[in-house]
Design a protein around this motif. Structure first.
Motif, mmCIF file in Angstrom:
data_model
loop_
_atom_site.group_PDB
_atom_site.id
_atom_site.type_symbol
_atom_site.label_atom_id
_atom_site.label_comp_id
_atom_site.label_asym_id
_atom_site.label_seq_id
_atom_site.Cartn_x
_atom_site.Cartn_y
_atom_site.Cartn_z
ATOM 1 N N ILE A 91 14.750 -5.534 4.913
ATOM 2 C CA ILE A 91 14.182 -4.713 4.528
ATOM 3 C C ILE A 91 16.002 -3.323 4.784
ATOM 4 C CG2 ILE A 91 13.392 -2.116 5.728
ATOM 5 C CD1 ILE A 91 11.948 -3.602 7.542
ATOM 6 N N THR A 92 16.106 -3.221 2.816
ATOM 7 C CA THR A 92 17.289 -2.927 2.552
ATOM 8 C C THR A 92 16.878 -1.772 1.870
ATOM 9 O OG1 THR A 92 17.455 -4.245 -0.235
ATOM 10 C CG2 THR A 92 18.639 -5.147 3.146
ATOM 11 N N LYS A 93 18.112 -0.613 1.268
ATOM 12 C CA LYS A 93 17.119 0.403 0.539
ATOM 13 C C LYS A 93 16.628 0.344 -0.448
ATOM 14 C CE LYS A 93 22.159 0.808 -1.784
ATOM 15 N NZ LYS A 93 22.367 2.091 -2.494
ATOM 16 N N ASN A 94 16.718 -1.139 -1.209
ATOM 17 C CA ASN A 94 16.342 -1.935 -2.435
ATOM 18 C C ASN A 94 15.246 -2.608 -2.559
ATOM 19 O OD1 ASN A 94 18.061 -0.445 -3.919
ATOM 20 N ND2 ASN A 94 19.855 -2.188 -3.650
ATOM 21 N N TYR A 95 14.326 -3.299 -0.722
ATOM 22 C CA TYR A 95 13.688 -3.772 -1.180
ATOM 23 C C TYR A 95 12.834 -3.772 1.037
ATOM 24 C CZ TYR A 95 11.147 -8.062 -0.473
ATOM 25 O OH TYR A 95 10.110 -8.854 0.154
ATOM 26 N N ASN A 96 11.661 -3.547 0.821
ATOM 27 C CA ASN A 96 11.096 -3.571 2.128
ATOM 28 C C ASN A 96 10.230 -4.432 2.313
ATOM 29 O OD1 ASN A 96 9.384 -3.046 4.182
ATOM 30 N ND2 ASN A 96 9.487 -0.661 4.039
ATOM 31 N N LYS A 97 10.293 -6.036 3.125
ATOM 32 C CA LYS A 97 9.286 -7.031 2.803
ATOM 33 C C LYS A 97 7.978 -6.331 3.607
ATOM 34 C CE LYS A 97 7.943 -10.883 3.896
ATOM 35 N NZ LYS A 97 7.373 -11.838 2.419
ATOM 36 N N GLU A 124 4.727 16.229 -0.252
ATOM 37 C CA GLU A 124 3.781 15.081 -0.756
ATOM 38 C C GLU A 124 4.334 14.066 -1.420
ATOM 39 O OE1 GLU A 124 -0.416 13.509 -0.725
ATOM 40 O OE2 GLU A 124 -1.133 15.272 0.742
ATOM 41 N N LEU A 125 5.104 13.117 -1.216
ATOM 42 C CA LEU A 125 5.625 12.186 -2.430
ATOM 43 C C LEU A 125 4.614 11.297 -3.307
ATOM 44 C CD1 LEU A 125 8.724 11.568 0.103
ATOM 45 C CD2 LEU A 125 8.180 13.135 -2.019
ATOM 46 N N ASP A 126 5.043 10.464 -4.393
ATOM 47 C CA ASP A 126 4.560 9.212 -5.066
ATOM 48 C C ASP A 126 4.851 8.333 -4.076
ATOM 49 O OD1 ASP A 126 3.527 11.626 -6.795
ATOM 50 O OD2 ASP A 126 4.918 10.703 -8.139
ATOM 51 N N ASN A 127 5.743 7.883 -3.384
ATOM 52 C CA ASN A 127 5.707 7.013 -2.960
ATOM 53 C C ASN A 127 6.938 7.179 -1.619
ATOM 54 O OD1 ASN A 127 6.659 4.520 -2.805
ATOM 55 N ND2 ASN A 127 7.845 4.389 -4.136
ATOM 56 N N ILE A 128 6.850 5.733 -0.191
ATOM 57 C CA ILE A 128 7.465 6.840 1.058
ATOM 58 C C ILE A 128 8.273 7.025 1.030
ATOM 59 C CG2 ILE A 128 8.112 5.415 2.897
ATOM 60 C CD1 ILE A 128 5.915 2.886 2.102
ATOM 61 N N SER A 129 8.499 8.169 1.895
ATOM 62 C CA SER A 129 9.539 8.979 2.039
ATOM 63 C C SER A 129 10.761 7.914 2.412
ATOM 64 C CB SER A 129 9.052 10.364 3.339
ATOM 65 O OG SER A 129 10.412 11.091 4.208
ATOM 66 N N PRO A 130 11.979 8.614 1.636
ATOM 67 C CA PRO A 130 13.395 7.992 3.226
ATOM 68 C C PRO A 130 13.232 7.932 4.461
ATOM 69 C CG PRO A 130 13.328 8.733 0.900
ATOM 70 C CD PRO A 130 12.255 9.264 1.283
ATOM 71 N N ARG A 131 12.772 9.147 4.872
ATOM 72 C CA ARG A 131 12.916 9.129 5.927
ATOM 73 C C ARG A 131 12.064 8.000 7.069
ATOM 74 N NH1 ARG A 131 10.181 13.635 9.746
ATOM 75 N NH2 ARG A 131 8.551 13.660 8.391
ATOM 76 N N ARG A 132 11.388 7.868 6.520
ATOM 77 C CA ARG A 132 9.948 6.584 6.799
ATOM 78 C C ARG A 132 10.235 5.290 6.613
ATOM 79 N NH1 ARG A 132 5.511 9.354 9.602
ATOM 80 N NH2 ARG A 132 6.072 11.193 10.063
ATOM 81 N N TYR A 133 10.580 4.659 5.468
ATOM 82 C CA TYR A 133 11.096 3.726 4.803
ATOM 83 C C TYR A 133 11.555 2.162 5.444
ATOM 84 C CZ TYR A 133 12.825 0.775 1.104
ATOM 85 O OH TYR A 133 13.303 -0.536 0.626
ATOM 86 N N PHE A 134 12.520 2.817 6.728
ATOM 87 C CA PHE A 134 12.631 1.740 7.739
ATOM 88 C C PHE A 134 11.753 1.035 8.814
ATOM 89 C CE2 PHE A 134 16.361 2.899 5.314
ATOM 90 C CZ PHE A 134 16.805 1.830 4.366
#
Length: 140
Positions: free
Chosen positions: A68-74, A104-114
């Motif tokens: 799980i990095t800023k560019n990829y989340n397994k 609402e966002l189109d993608n996962i919120s950065p605060r919920r990404y990790f």
């Protein structure tokens, strides 16, 4: 005349026994590391029950080697909306697509990404300290 409340010890009372505290480091100096104790992540199993209201779901499979990095989340290989059905995995909650302000966002919120900052896999590790924890009554 000086009044001593019931919570004040009188001169005739014996001194309380000293309390012996044992830290989790077990006496290892701060300049040294403790050797890790053996534990392993549990293999795939059914989702675990939650122990308290608003508890993030626990991960019912190993995550060893997940990136799980800023560019990829397994995690999104299975839990993304487009892939969850085929993978047989639960979809990411819609709450993960909102900003702190509720937009609402189109993608996962950065605060919920990790994911693993809230969701954790299970392990066979022993508790660090004895406890009497019980699940919330409404979840028993």
């Amino acid at each position: 005349m000086v009044w001593m409340g019931a919570d004040m010890a009188s001169a005739a009372d014996p001194a309380p026994a000293p309390v012996k505290l044992q830290g989790l480091r077990g006496g290892t100096p701060l300049t040294q590391d403790n050797a890790p104790e053996g534990s392993r992540q549990e293999r795939d199993h059914a989702p675990s029950d939650r122990d308290f209201v608003q508890q993030p779901p626990l991960i019912p499979h190993t995550t060893q080697g997940y990136q799980i990095t800023k560019n990829y989340n397994k995690c999104m290989d299975c839990h993304a909306f487009q892939k969850a059905k085929a993978a047989g995995a639960p979809k990411v909650s819609v709450t993960h697509f909102k900003t702190r302000e509720g937009t609402e966002l189109d993608n996962i919120s950065p605060r919920r990404y990790f994911c693993t900052q809230c969701h954790v896999p299970q392990t066979d590790a022993k508790p660090l300290v004895d406890n009497t924890f019980q699940r919330a009554r409404g979840l028993q």
